[in-house]
Design a protein around this motif. Structure first.
Motif, mmCIF file in Angstrom:
data_model
loop_
_atom_site.group_PDB
_atom_site.id
_atom_site.type_symbol
_atom_site.label_atom_id
_atom_site.label_comp_id
_atom_site.label_asym_id
_atom_site.label_seq_id
_atom_site.Cartn_x
_atom_site.Cartn_y
_atom_site.Cartn_z
ATOM 1 N N LEU A 72 114.887 -15.295 -34.702
ATOM 2 C CA LEU A 72 113.938 -16.260 -35.251
ATOM 3 C C LEU A 72 113.457 -17.153 -34.120
ATOM 4 C CD1 LEU A 72 112.550 -17.791 -37.638
ATOM 5 C CD2 LEU A 72 114.652 -19.165 -37.786
ATOM 6 N N VAL A 73 112.146 -17.379 -34.061
ATOM 7 C CA VAL A 73 111.571 -18.216 -33.005
ATOM 8 C C VAL A 73 111.329 -19.626 -33.530
ATOM 9 C CG1 VAL A 73 109.645 -18.552 -31.412
ATOM 10 C CG2 VAL A 73 110.485 -16.238 -31.901
ATOM 11 N N ILE A 74 111.970 -20.602 -32.912
ATOM 12 C CA ILE A 74 111.633 -22.010 -33.142
ATOM 13 C C ILE A 74 110.693 -22.403 -32.017
ATOM 14 C CG2 ILE A 74 112.506 -24.378 -33.187
ATOM 15 C CD1 ILE A 74 115.029 -23.374 -34.475
ATOM 16 N N SER A 75 109.429 -22.595 -32.353
ATOM 17 C CA SER A 75 108.419 -22.804 -31.318
ATOM 18 C C SER A 75 108.379 -24.233 -30.807
ATOM 19 C CB SER A 75 107.036 -22.392 -31.836
ATOM 20 O OG SER A 75 106.800 -22.964 -33.102
ATOM 21 N N SER A 76 108.671 -25.201 -31.668
ATOM 22 C CA SER A 76 108.737 -26.591 -31.209
ATOM 23 C C SER A 76 109.439 -27.429 -32.261
ATOM 24 C CB SER A 76 107.339 -27.160 -30.935
ATOM 25 O OG SER A 76 106.610 -27.325 -32.141
ATOM 26 N N THR A 77 109.960 -28.568 -31.826
ATOM 27 C CA THR A 77 110.554 -29.544 -32.741
ATOM 28 C C THR A 77 110.015 -30.918 -32.367
ATOM 29 O OG1 THR A 77 112.485 -29.877 -31.307
ATOM 30 C CG2 THR A 77 112.672 -28.204 -33.038
ATOM 31 N N THR A 78 109.694 -31.728 -33.373
ATOM 32 C CA THR A 78 109.145 -33.061 -33.143
ATOM 33 C C THR A 78 109.895 -34.068 -33.997
ATOM 34 O OG1 THR A 78 106.933 -32.137 -32.742
ATOM 35 C CG2 THR A 78 107.067 -34.501 -33.200
ATOM 36 N N ILE A 146 109.843 -28.988 -37.646
ATOM 37 C CA ILE A 146 110.199 -27.758 -36.930
ATOM 38 C C ILE A 146 109.102 -26.722 -37.133
ATOM 39 C CG2 ILE A 146 111.934 -25.939 -36.710
ATOM 40 C CD1 ILE A 146 113.796 -28.109 -38.241
ATOM 41 N N ASP A 147 108.483 -26.287 -36.040
ATOM 42 C CA ASP A 147 107.433 -25.274 -36.091
ATOM 43 C C ASP A 147 108.030 -23.892 -35.862
ATOM 44 O OD1 ASP A 147 105.209 -26.886 -36.621
ATOM 45 O OD2 ASP A 147 104.955 -27.396 -34.514
ATOM 46 N N LEU A 148 107.530 -22.923 -36.621
ATOM 47 C CA LEU A 148 108.025 -21.546 -36.544
ATOM 48 C C LEU A 148 106.836 -20.617 -36.366
ATOM 49 C CD1 LEU A 148 110.362 -21.808 -39.675
ATOM 50 C CD2 LEU A 148 111.098 -22.001 -37.299
ATOM 51 N N PHE A 149 106.580 -20.225 -35.119
ATOM 52 C CA PHE A 149 105.542 -19.223 -34.883
ATOM 53 C C PHE A 149 105.890 -18.381 -33.673
ATOM 54 C CE2 PHE A 149 103.811 -23.262 -33.215
ATOM 55 C CZ PHE A 149 103.507 -22.943 -31.905
ATOM 56 N N ALA A 150 105.069 -17.367 -33.440
ATOM 57 C CA ALA A 150 105.425 -16.291 -32.507
ATOM 58 C C ALA A 150 105.696 -16.787 -31.094
ATOM 59 C CB ALA A 150 104.320 -15.240 -32.493
ATOM 60 N N ALA A 151 106.638 -16.122 -30.440
ATOM 61 C CA ALA A 151 106.975 -16.436 -29.053
ATOM 62 C C ALA A 151 105.882 -15.940 -28.115
ATOM 63 C CB ALA A 151 108.306 -15.785 -28.687
ATOM 64 N N ASP A 152 105.702 -16.651 -27.006
ATOM 65 C CA ASP A 152 104.854 -16.149 -25.927
ATOM 66 C C ASP A 152 105.744 -15.814 -24.741
ATOM 67 O OD1 ASP A 152 105.511 -18.605 -24.808
ATOM 68 O OD2 ASP A 152 103.563 -19.510 -25.195
ATOM 69 N N ASP A 153 105.132 -15.461 -23.624
ATOM 70 C CA ASP A 153 105.954 -15.015 -22.493
ATOM 71 C C ASP A 153 106.664 -16.152 -21.774
ATOM 72 O OD1 ASP A 153 103.741 -16.116 -21.294
ATOM 73 O OD2 ASP A 153 103.087 -14.273 -20.303
ATOM 74 N N ASP A 154 106.402 -17.408 -22.195
ATOM 75 C CA ASP A 154 107.123 -18.546 -21.641
ATOM 76 C C ASP A 154 108.364 -18.894 -22.465
ATOM 77 O OD1 ASP A 154 105.370 -18.931 -19.512
ATOM 78 O OD2 ASP A 154 104.026 -20.200 -20.695
ATOM 79 N N ALA A 155 108.550 -18.220 -23.569
ATOM 80 C CA ALA A 155 109.663 -18.549 -24.469
ATOM 81 C C ALA A 155 111.008 -18.391 -23.761
ATOM 82 C CB ALA A 155 109.610 -17.668 -25.703
ATOM 83 N N ILE A 156 111.951 -19.210 -24.181
ATOM 84 C CA ILE A 156 113.304 -19.181 -23.626
ATOM 85 C C ILE A 156 114.172 -18.256 -24.472
ATOM 86 C CG2 ILE A 156 115.332 -20.591 -23.070
ATOM 87 C CD1 ILE A 156 113.431 -22.981 -22.809
ATOM 88 N N ASN A 157 115.099 -17.558 -23.812
ATOM 89 C CA ASN A 157 116.067 -16.675 -24.460
ATOM 90 C C ASN A 157 115.409 -15.434 -25.052
ATOM 91 O OD1 ASN A 157 118.864 -16.236 -24.966
ATOM 92 N ND2 ASN A 157 118.563 -16.745 -27.122
ATOM 93 N N LEU A 158 114.372 -14.928 -24.405
ATOM 94 C CA LEU A 158 113.771 -13.675 -24.848
ATOM 95 C C LEU A 158 114.780 -12.531 -24.707
ATOM 96 C CD1 LEU A 158 110.215 -13.994 -23.248
ATOM 97 C CD2 LEU A 158 110.694 -13.827 -25.701
ATOM 98 N N PRO A 159 114.926 -11.691 -25.725
ATOM 99 C CA PRO A 159 115.856 -10.559 -25.623
ATOM 100 C C PRO A 159 115.392 -9.569 -24.554
ATOM 101 C CG PRO A 159 115.177 -10.953 -27.897
ATOM 102 C CD PRO A 159 114.277 -11.764 -27.036
ATOM 103 N N SER A 160 116.318 -8.779 -24.077
ATOM 104 C CA SER A 160 115.983 -7.780 -23.059
ATOM 105 C C SER A 160 116.697 -6.467 -23.373
ATOM 106 C CB SER A 160 116.388 -8.276 -21.670
ATOM 107 O OG SER A 160 117.788 -8.545 -21.617
ATOM 108 N N GLY A 161 116.484 -5.474 -22.537
ATOM 109 C CA GLY A 161 117.144 -4.189 -22.719
ATOM 110 C C GLY A 161 116.664 -3.478 -23.965
#
Length: 264
Positions: A72-78, A146-161
């Motif tokens: 789940l992507v948490i895009s921002s929190t305010t 709490i905003d919930l929308f798609a990750a971009d390539d700057d997102a932290i903790n992107l899965p790999s492999g």
């Protein structure tokens, strides 16, 4: 005369310096001396606390769910100083879970985290990880948006492999279900980049940031064991409609995901 001039100049600089220091501490608006940390963790509402790895739990209808991948992507929190009727500690129901407009990459501000963070729900339960920080003005804060929308390539903790590429995705789930009493079994897959309605979470107590208490923290709990409550799992397994279809079982899952965010 020279020494008198130097002494006068030094005295003037000292007064200016003391005045500046006094202004910084008294206005309460300086963001450089405050710090609020934001963290999140998978946290079952009623199931057994589990270590990292495959998550197995039962729904409210006593069906067994096995999650083999869940992001789940948490895009921002305010953090907010004014919390109206839209803020709540727990949600009964969310009618409009999908936000139609597209979102751009958010920006970090003194009261918000602006870099998306990909939460791995297969991490150890209740082991909160930092998803960002902020330096707000001195004030009393009552809630977090709490905003919930798609990750971009700057997102932290992107899965790999072999894990799914979360860029462009908001929610990704793979797993299996087994109906109560052995009435049937099947697969689960939810894959969407839809923007979910933001979760306006009312804090359990005011977070008072002041000159004497310049730091604070908020930990978010994601009750993943509620995601499939009141969902027809057989229909979910057979659906060809995207989960953004309001009449789909996948839509109910997205509703449950928004509802599942609470304070740890």
């Amino acid at each position: 005369m020279t020494f008198k001039y130097i002494n006068t100049l030094l005295a003037t600089l000292l007064v200016v310096s003391l005045t500046a220091c006094s202004s910084s501490s008294s206005t309460g608006g300086s963001s450089s001396v405050t710090a609020v940390s934001m963290s999140a963790a998978p946290s079952p509402s009623s199931a057994t606390i589990l270590p990292a790895g495959t998550k197995v739990f039962t729904t409210a209808e006593n069906h067994t769910i096995t999650l083999t991948k869940a992001y789940l992507v948490i895009s921002s929190t305010t953090i907010e100083t004014s919390c109206g009727a839209t803020f709540s500690a727990a949600l009964e129901k969310v009618l409009d879970v999908i936000v139609p407009q597209a979102h751009a990459h958010t920006t970090t501000t003194p009261t918000s985290t602006g870099v998306p963070y990909v939460i791995d729900l297969l991490a150890a339960d209740n082991a909160a990880v930092s998803i960002g920080g902020m330096s707000p003005a001195v004030a009393d804060y009552c809630g977090v948006d709490i905003d919930l929308f798609a990750a971009d390539d700057d997102a932290i903790n992107l899965p790999s492999g072999s894990e799914p590429d979360m860029i462009g995705r908001t929610v990704y789930i793979e797993g299996e279900y087994s109906l109560d009493g052995g009435a049937g079994a099947g697969d689960i897959k939810i894959d969407t980049g839809a923007t979910l309605i933001n979760r306006k979470l009312l804090l359990s107590a005011l977070m008072m940031i002041s000159a004497s208490t310049p730091s604070g923290s908020i930990s978010l709990a994601i009750n993943y064991d509620t995601w499939f409550d009141a969902v027809d799992l057989v229909l979910l397994d057979s659906e060809v409609e995207p989960p953004t279809d309001i009449n789909s079982e996948g839509f109910k899952v997205l509703q449950n995901i928004t509802n599942s965010i609470h304070q740890l």
